[in-house]
Design a protein around this motif. Structure first.
Motif, short mmCIF file in Angstrom:
data_model
loop_
_atom_site.label_atom_id
_atom_site.label_comp_id
_atom_site.label_asym_id
_atom_site.label_seq_id
_atom_site.Cartn_x
_atom_site.Cartn_y
_atom_site.Cartn_z
N ARG A 136 9.67 -19.69 19.53
CA ARG A 136 9.24 -19.69 20.93
C ARG A 136 10.38 -20.21 21.80
NH1 ARG A 136 4.54 -22.14 18.36
NH2 ARG A 136 5.48 -24.11 18.92
N PRO A 137 10.36 -19.85 23.06
CA PRO A 137 11.42 -20.36 23.95
C PRO A 137 11.36 -21.87 24.07
CG PRO A 137 10.12 -18.65 25.03
CD PRO A 137 9.46 -18.95 23.74
N GLY A 138 12.52 -22.48 24.20
CA GLY A 138 12.60 -23.92 24.37
C GLY A 138 12.25 -24.34 25.79
N ILE A 139 12.17 -25.62 26.01
CA ILE A 139 11.80 -26.17 27.31
C ILE A 139 12.84 -25.81 28.36
CG2 ILE A 139 11.44 -28.30 28.60
CD1 ILE A 139 10.15 -29.42 26.07
N ALA A 140 14.12 -25.88 28.00
CA ALA A 140 15.18 -25.56 28.97
C ALA A 140 15.06 -24.10 29.42
CB ALA A 140 16.54 -25.82 28.37
N TRP A 141 14.84 -23.19 28.49
CA TRP A 141 14.70 -21.77 28.84
C TRP A 141 13.48 -21.56 29.73
CZ3 TRP A 141 11.16 -17.86 28.42
CH2 TRP A 141 11.63 -16.56 28.59
N ALA A 143 12.01 -23.74 31.70
CA ALA A 143 12.24 -24.33 33.03
C ALA A 143 13.14 -23.43 33.86
CB ALA A 143 12.85 -25.72 32.88
N GLU A 144 14.18 -22.89 33.23
CA GLU A 144 15.09 -22.00 33.96
C GLU A 144 14.37 -20.76 34.47
OE1 GLU A 144 18.97 -19.21 32.98
OE2 GLU A 144 18.54 -20.94 31.71
N HIS A 145 13.55 -20.16 33.63
CA HIS A 145 12.83 -18.96 34.04
C HIS A 145 11.71 -19.26 35.03
CE1 HIS A 145 15.23 -17.07 30.98
NE2 HIS A 145 14.88 -15.91 31.49
N LEU A 146 11.12 -20.42 34.93
CA LEU A 146 10.12 -20.83 35.92
C LEU A 146 10.78 -20.97 37.29
CD1 LEU A 146 7.20 -21.76 36.50
CD2 LEU A 146 7.99 -24.08 36.04
N ALA A 147 11.98 -21.54 37.33
CA ALA A 147 12.70 -21.68 38.60
C ALA A 147 13.06 -20.32 39.18
CB ALA A 147 13.94 -22.54 38.40
#
Length: 182
Positions: A136-141, A143-147
């Motif tokens: 699964r995507p990590g938290i950093a990925w 967060a980046e895509h949420l932004a």
């Protein structure tokens, strides 16, 4: 969870669980081995003196942490946090084992080196587990895509708001023109 993770996590965790149980059982006898490492920690972080003053308690906490984190890693729950805790406790254990191992004889040096390499290998394994996202995507990925998605939504909302403002402006101008009679 893939088959590799189903097999690998409990295998990695088993060594830590047994080591933690041993540390819990023999916390009183391993306390003197912890003393030099904790003294070094106290020199670096003087405010830790209240915690590092009781070697037996620190040994028990290390053992309990290892057992709990090993169980979590083994069953695949909170595995990244559990692996991080295991990496920290394994680092402390490696320092303690290396400092207390006999290095005066050739056989002692070989055993000490072998133990050090085994501990470093286990630390490497749990460090890999700390970055394993289980596909699964990590938290950093995330967060980046949420932004990025939020920025796109805000830009779209801005266009809609401008369109509505232009329609309102046209309606006001039409009504004003009707009232004035131009």
């Amino acid at each position: 969870m893939t088959l590799v993770r189903v097999i690998a996590r409990p295998l990695i965790a088993s060594s830590f669980a047994l080591s933690g149980v041993d540390r819990l059982r023999s916390a009183g006898t391993t306390a003197p081995q912890l003393k030099p490492v904790l003294a070094g920690l106290t020199r670096v972080v003087p405010s830790a003196a209240a915690v590092t003053g009781n070697e037996k308690l620190v040994g028990q906490v290390l053992g309990a942490t290892q057992v709990g984190a090993a169980l979590l890693l083994g069953i695949g729950r909170f595995s990244r946090v559990a692996a991080l805790l295991l990496a920290v406790t394994a680092t402390v254990n490696t320092l303690v084992d290396y400092r207390s191992a006999d290095g005066s004889t050739t056989e002692g040096k070989k055993a000490r080196r072998s133990q050090l390499l085994r501990n470093l290998s286990l630390i490497g394994a749990v460090l890999l587990a700390t970055v394993d996202t289980n596909g699964r995507p990590g938290i950093a990925w995330r967060a980046e895509h949420l932004a990025i998605d939020a920025k796109k939504s805000a830009a779209g909302l801005g266009r809609d708001a401008r369109k509505q403002l232009q329609k309102a402006d046209q309606a006001v101008r039409k009504t004003a023109a009707d009232v004035v009679g131009s």
